[in-house]
Design an enzyme around this catalytic site. Structure first.
Site, mmCIF file in Angstrom:
data_model
loop_
_atom_site.group_PDB
_atom_site.id
_atom_site.type_symbol
_atom_site.label_atom_id
_atom_site.label_comp_id
_atom_site.label_asym_id
_atom_site.label_seq_id
_atom_site.Cartn_x
_atom_site.Cartn_y
_atom_site.Cartn_z
ATOM 1 N N CYS A 81 -6.208 -2.928 7.288
ATOM 2 C CA CYS A 81 -7.372 -2.045 7.337
ATOM 3 C C CYS A 81 -8.588 -2.603 6.621
ATOM 4 O O CYS A 81 -9.724 -2.290 6.984
ATOM 5 C CB CYS A 81 -7.003 -0.677 6.753
ATOM 6 S SG CYS A 81 -6.621 -0.684 4.986
ATOM 7 N N CYS B 4 0.834 -1.207 0.000
ATOM 8 C CA CYS B 4 0.000 0.000 0.000
ATOM 9 C C CYS B 4 0.865 1.252 0.000
ATOM 10 O O CYS B 4 0.572 2.219 -0.714
ATOM 11 C CB CYS B 4 -0.929 -0.009 1.205
ATOM 12 S SG CYS B 4 -1.994 1.458 1.327
#
Length: 346
Positions: free
Chosen positions: A187, A91
């Site tokens: 997440c 990410c």
């Protein structure tokens, strides 16, 4: 200086925004929607109100589709290939210091985030990535795959700070983060239960390998059946569900044979490993003689020799280590905490 600050709604990025503003910089808050917000917990309205109250513009960009394509899908496919991916590192490379950094350029000449790391001038390396002061929160490991040219466009205000001091600073200044709780480890996975998340993807067509034999190292005999290689990782002890006369650990996963290899603790350590997808932050001819390597986040860098061969690196540990998990990051450091290179373990 005009600075665009990436904010998530948590304490760290809020501190970065407020601290830079207090230092006299012109700041713009930038929030990326990577995931749909569950009902009642959307942080954007609270962020808008906070930014309005302190006189800072807030920009919101929708990056949910590329996040799914560049982070979530590779995460699922890596597990299907019996690897243990590091979604935070991916990410950072693809999103936070990729597409989001690109978006930030429209609002400021410099980009800042709430990562615990720093960019510092080194007399030999030039401006380089260095571990943050708070060893318990240092995120330089997760930044080791980001090209250094991109990081040189960034500021990390949290570099000299420790987490308790940041919380105290926010309290003293009368600010509460829109998302006061710590973010979960991954997440996009509810409750950090990635097994349940992967099983849901399997129902949508993800090809996860099924059960297969468990091989006892040294004796070359099958002692049990595993539940699917994607449910294990190298070095694992708990959750094997194998009754044996001594504790067993996962040594490796043989993907072609769909076989899990286990053994007792004394055969667990390894002395070397290799990594691809190499990201050189400092040219190897500038590296010092003494090098240190991290092959997992919850590990202090350990002494090692590192050899670079084109786009790969071979790591020879000075002392035996737990077996690294393919898919995780290998980060090379010097003795002062500067990051020299990163790669993906295989």
């Amino acid at each position: 200086m005009n600075i665009t600050v990436a904010i998530s709604g948590g304490a760290d990025s809020l501190f970065a925004l407020l601290y830079l503003k207090e230092q006299g910089h012109s700041v713009t808050a930038l929030h990326a929607r990577f995931l749909p917000s569950p009902p009642g917990v959307d942080p954007v309205p609270a962020m808008k109100e906070l930014c309005r109250s302190i006189g800072v513009p807030l920009r919101v960009v929708d990056l949910a589709e590329p996040f799914r394509r560049f982070v979530m899908e590779p995460f699922a496919l890596a597990h299907a290939a019996a690897r243990t991916p590091n979604p935070c590192a991916i990410c950072n490379r693809a999103m936070k210091f990729g597409l989001l950094l690109n978006a930030a350029a429209a609002y400021g000449e410099t980009y800042a985030t709430g990562h615990y790391a720093s960019m510092e001038e080194h007399p030999v390396y030039g401006r380089s990535l260095r571990a943050g002061k708070d060893a318990a929160k240092d995120q330089s490991y997760f930044l080791a795959l980001v090209p250094v040219e991109r990081l040189r466009r960034c500021l990390f205000p949290l570099a000299p700070w420790k987490k308790p001091d940041i919380r105290a600073w926010l309290t003293d200044h009368g600010h509460t983060p829109p998302l006061p709780s710590e973010s979960q480890e991954i997440c996009f996975i509810p409750g950090d239960d990635h097994y349940a998340w992967l099983e849901a993807r399997q129902k949508e067509g993800l090809n996860l390998p099924g059960p297969g034999p468990v091989l006892l190292a040294g004796e070359n005999k099958i002692i049990a059946r595993h539940r699917g290689l994607w449910q294990y990782t190298e070095g694992q002890r708990r959750g094997l569900r194998i009754a044996w006369k001594e504790p067993l650990y996962v040594l490796k996963r043989l993907r072609e044979e769909n076989t899990l290899v286990v053994g007792p603790k004394h055969v667990l350590p390894v002395t070397s490993c290799s990594a691809g997808e190499l990201n050189l932050m400092v040219a190897p001819h500038l590296w010092p003689e003494k090098l240190f390597v991290r092959v997992r986040y919850h590990q202090a860098p350990v002494p090692a020799d590192v050899t670079i061969n084109e786009d790969r690196m071979h790591i020879a540990f000075a002392s035996p280590q737990q077996p690294p998990a393919p898919g995780q990051v290998a980060a090379v450091y010097d003795g002062e905490g500067f990051v020299l290179a990163g790669g993906v373990l295989d």
